[in-house]
Scaffold this active site. Structure first.
Site, PDB file in Angstrom:
ATOM      1  N   ARG A 160      26.429  -1.016  51.712  1.00 52.86           N
ATOM      2  CA  ARG A 160      24.964  -0.167  51.834  1.00 52.86           C
ATOM      3  C   ARG A 160      25.285   0.192  53.379  1.00 52.86           C
ATOM      4  O   ARG A 160      24.179   0.255  54.154  1.00 52.86           O
ATOM      5  CB  ARG A 160      23.813  -1.513  51.945  1.00 52.86           C
ATOM      6  N   SER A 233      15.372  -1.817  46.037  1.00 57.36           N
ATOM      7  CA  SER A 233      15.497  -3.189  46.635  1.00 57.36           C
ATOM      8  C   SER A 233      14.708  -2.976  48.088  1.00 57.36           C
ATOM      9  O   SER A 233      15.336  -2.104  48.787  1.00 57.36           O
ATOM     10  CB  SER A 233      16.913  -3.429  46.815  1.00 57.36           C
ATOM     11  N   GLU A 332      15.486   2.517  55.525  1.00 55.79           N
ATOM     12  CA  GLU A 332      15.274   2.933  56.987  1.00 55.79           C
ATOM     13  C   GLU A 332      13.748   2.501  57.582  1.00 55.79           C
ATOM     14  O   GLU A 332      12.936   3.573  56.897  1.00 55.79           O
ATOM     15  CB  GLU A 332      16.026   4.284  57.621  1.00 55.79           C
TER      16      GLU A 332
HETATM   17  C1  LIG Z   1      13.420   2.754  42.388  1.00 58.62           C
HETATM   18  C2  LIG Z   1      14.423   2.786  43.176  1.00 58.62           C
HETATM   19  C3  LIG Z   1      15.758   2.279  43.066  1.00 58.62           C
HETATM   20  C4  LIG Z   1      16.707   2.352  43.961  1.00 58.62           C
HETATM   21  N1  LIG Z   1      18.066   1.845  43.433  1.00 58.62           N
HETATM   22  C5  LIG Z   1      18.767   1.992  44.468  1.00 58.62           C
HETATM   23  C6  LIG Z   1      20.363   1.412  44.152  1.00 58.62           C
HETATM   24  O1  LIG Z   1      20.435   0.942  43.029  1.00 58.62           O
HETATM   25  N2  LIG Z   1      21.211   1.459  44.771  1.00 58.62           N
HETATM   26  C7  LIG Z   1      21.185   2.009  46.185  1.00 58.62           C
HETATM   27  O2  LIG Z   1      21.905   2.193  46.773  1.00 58.62           O
HETATM   28  N3  LIG Z   1      19.819   2.524  46.558  1.00 58.62           N
HETATM   29  C8  LIG Z   1      18.868   2.533  45.835  1.00 58.62           C
HETATM   30  N4  LIG Z   1      17.644   3.168  46.232  1.00 58.62           N
HETATM   31  C9  LIG Z   1      17.427   3.622  47.416  1.00 58.62           C
HETATM   32  C10 LIG Z   1      17.428   5.082  47.208  1.00 58.62           C
HETATM   33  O3  LIG Z   1      17.242   5.495  46.123  1.00 58.62           O
HETATM   34  C11 LIG Z   1      18.861   5.645  48.154  1.00 58.62           C
HETATM   35  O4  LIG Z   1      19.065   5.214  49.223  1.00 58.62           O
HETATM   36  C12 LIG Z   1      18.790   7.219  47.982  1.00 58.62           C
HETATM   37  O5  LIG Z   1      20.129   7.590  48.250  1.00 58.62           O
HETATM   38  C13 LIG Z   1      17.991   7.830  49.054  1.00 58.62           C
HETATM   39  O6  LIG Z   1      17.911   9.077  48.674  1.00 58.62           O
HETATM   40  P1  LIG Z   1      16.821  10.039  49.421  1.00 58.62           P
HETATM   41  O7  LIG Z   1      17.043  11.635  49.216  1.00 58.62           O
HETATM   42  O8  LIG Z   1      15.372   9.672  49.149  1.00 58.62           O
HETATM   43  O9  LIG Z   1      16.840   9.673  50.996  1.00 58.62           O
HETATM   44  P2  LIG Z   1      15.638   9.486  52.063  1.00 58.62           P
HETATM   45  O10 LIG Z   1      14.776   8.281  51.969  1.00 58.62           O
HETATM   46  O11 LIG Z   1      14.836  10.931  52.255  1.00 58.62           O
HETATM   47  O12 LIG Z   1      16.696   9.304  53.514  1.00 58.62           O
HETATM   48  C14 LIG Z   1      17.304   7.672  53.732  1.00 58.62           C
HETATM   49  C15 LIG Z   1      17.719   7.870  54.947  1.00 58.62           C
HETATM   50  O13 LIG Z   1      18.869   9.067  54.907  1.00 58.62           O
HETATM   51  C16 LIG Z   1      18.823   9.769  56.045  1.00 58.62           C
HETATM   52  N5  LIG Z   1      19.226  11.243  55.099  1.00 58.62           N
HETATM   53  C17 LIG Z   1      18.611  11.620  54.200  1.00 58.62           C
HETATM   54  N6  LIG Z   1      19.252  13.097  53.864  1.00 58.62           N
HETATM   55  C18 LIG Z   1      20.185  13.144  54.770  1.00 58.62           C
HETATM   56  C19 LIG Z   1      21.302  14.299  55.137  1.00 58.62           C
HETATM   57  N7  LIG Z   1      21.224  15.271  54.302  1.00 58.62           N
HETATM   58  N8  LIG Z   1      21.940  14.137  56.110  1.00 58.62           N
HETATM   59  C20 LIG Z   1      21.892  12.828  57.056  1.00 58.62           C
HETATM   60  N9  LIG Z   1      20.980  12.064  56.839  1.00 58.62           N
HETATM   61  C21 LIG Z   1      19.979  12.116  55.600  1.00 58.62           C
HETATM   62  C22 LIG Z   1      17.509   9.972  56.245  1.00 58.62           C
HETATM   63  O14 LIG Z   1      17.306  10.478  57.472  1.00 58.62           O
HETATM   64  C23 LIG Z   1      17.048   8.364  56.019  1.00 58.62           C
HETATM   65  O15 LIG Z   1      17.657   7.717  57.448  1.00 58.62           O
HETATM   66  C24 LIG Z   1      16.397   2.948  45.180  1.00 58.62           C
HETATM   67  C25 LIG Z   1      15.386   3.507  45.501  1.00 58.62           C
HETATM   68  C26 LIG Z   1      14.191   3.548  44.545  1.00 58.62           C
HETATM   69  C27 LIG Z   1      12.961   3.914  44.967  1.00 58.62           C
END
Ligand SMILES: Cc1cc2nc3c(=O)[nH]c(=O)nc-3n(C[C@H](O)[C@H](O)[C@H](O)COP(=O)(O)OP(=O)(O)OC[C@H]3O[C@@H](n4cnc5c(N)ncnc54)[C@H](O)[C@@H]3O)c2cc1C
Length: 336
Positions: A160, A233, A332
């Site tokens: 992670r 999580s 974050e």
């Molecule tokens: C129901 C649920 C289940 C989940 N299950 C898992 C799981 O099984 N495993 C797991 O690892 N995670 C899980 N997550 C967490 C999440 O889905 C992941 O971390 C996902 O990759 C976040 O994507 P996002 O586009 O929503 O990121 P955001 O929430 O929009 O951003 C997250 C971080 O990444 C940065 N970021 C986003 N896009 C970029 C970019 N293009 N360039 C640079 N920085 C960027 C942001 O600034 C922020 O710091 C889960 C979340 C939920 C709600």
């Protein structure tokens, strides 16, 4: 509320900012970043807001990445190299892979969010981390205004974790992500809950079956982000040395669920630690721990970042005082 971010974060926290925009190209990103210079803080780049705890007010711009496209760069008899726009929806991309017989990512089905955020925390589930298939990130550097490619090694992936969470934090915008996927199925079914599910339902180990099984398990264990505010999580599963694990196991009469990682370290389950301390389904104002999975904090009201972090601190103190284990917050926490 002006520029409300409530609908733009899956935890549904009350939050707002100075301005909101989206970008679907490097040119648009550059324009947005120029515009954002008038505000107090650097623009915050988000995908789908599914891994952030947003502040009540962010004194800057929030930019949503919507760069799209899935392109086959090259292929051999065994592998396909695919480059994917960072704004693509992760689960849709995984499903696209299955439909095209590109294998490897099926264990990561149904993880919400964008392709571009996947490398940031090296998303993982059911025994697979995205770093296993990621070969390159195309990035834009906000301080030098240059674009360049980062190899998987340069991304410094850990559990992670990646370079994007540390010294490059906020500086690099991921524009495209490159994957090297298998053309022949290479099932990874050693993860206990997945293998139990497949065995007990007599399901084959084909990539399509694994994809369907993962979707089915996740739908039971996790609340839908469409109905209940959550970020999956809330805490990172703690990783301890084998020696530390043995001591812990000898100190307490309960059996700790665990998973031995490739490097020999032992991953414990934060949800179980919370459950053992009686926190399952506990509530604190608008926040509670999900009944079916204590690792998931849900939000069902008018709560904000401060309320959320108060509850998190209570849980962290409880686990630290009994088990001596520090639980780190997985999403974050964006400072105001
Ligand atoms: C129901 C649920 C289940 C989940 N299950 C898992 C799981 O099984 N495993 C797991 O690892 N995670 C899980 N997550 C967490 C999440 O889905 C992941 O971390 C996902 O990759 C976040 O994507 P996002 O586009 O929503 O990121 P955001 O929430 O929009 O951003 C997250 C971080 O990444 C940065 N970021 C986003 N896009 C970029 C970019 N293009 N360039 C640079 N920085 C960027 C942001 O600034 C922020 O710091 C889960 C979340 C939920 C709600």
């Amino acid at each position: 509320m002006k520029n409300s971010l409530c609908a733009h974060n899956t935890l549904r926290l009350q939050a707002s900012c100075d301005a909101i925009d989206t970008f679907d190209s490097l040119d648009k990103l550059r324009q947005c970043l120029l515009w954002s210079e008038q505000f107090a803080r650097d623009a915050l780049i988000l995908g789908y807001g599914s891994n952030v705890v947003l502040p009540v007010f962010y004194p800057g711009m929030v930019l949503f990445n919507r760069i799209s496209g899935v392109e086959v760069v090259s292929e051999t008899d065994d592998h396909v190299h695919v480059a994917v726009g960072a704004g693509e929806n992760w689960h849709n991309f995984v499903e696209h892979c299955i439909k095209n017989d590109w294998f490897g990512l099926e264990n990561l089905a149904l993880i919400p969010g964008s392709v571009g955020a996947a490398p940031v925390q090296n998303i993982g589930a059911y025994g697979v981390d995205v770093s296993k298939f990621l070969i390159q990130c195309d990035v834009y550097c906000r301080s030098t205004h240059n674009c360049y490619q980062m190899s998987s090694a340069e991304c410094r992936f850990g559990y992670r974790d990646s370079v994007f969470k540390h010294h490059s934090k906020g500086q690099l915008v991921i524009l495209r992500v490159h994957f090297l996927l298998h053309k022949m199925p290479q099932s990874q079914v050693t993860y206990p809950s997945l293998s139990r599910y497949l065995d007990s339902n007599q399901i084959s180990h084909s990539p399509r079956s694994i994809f369907d099984a993962v979707v089915s398990i996740r739908n039971k264990r996790l609340p839908s982000v469409d109905n209940i505010g959550n970020v999956g999580s809330f805490f990172v599963n703690p990783v301890v040395s084998q020696a530390r694990f043995d001591v812990l196991q000898s100190q307490f009469s309960c059996r700790f669920d665990h998973y031995v990682l490739a490097d020999g370290q032992v991953k414990l389950f934060a949800g179980q630690l919370l459950r053992l301390l009686g926190w399952q389904a506990a509530r604190c104002g608008a926040f509670s721990l999900f009944e079916q999975n204590a690792l998931v904090m849900t939000h069902d009201g008018e709560g904000n970042q401060n309320d959320c972090l108060r509850f998190a601190a209570l849980l962290q103190e409880s686990v630290a005082s009994v088990f001596g284990i520090e639980l780190a917050i997985e999403p974050e926490v964006v400072a105001s």
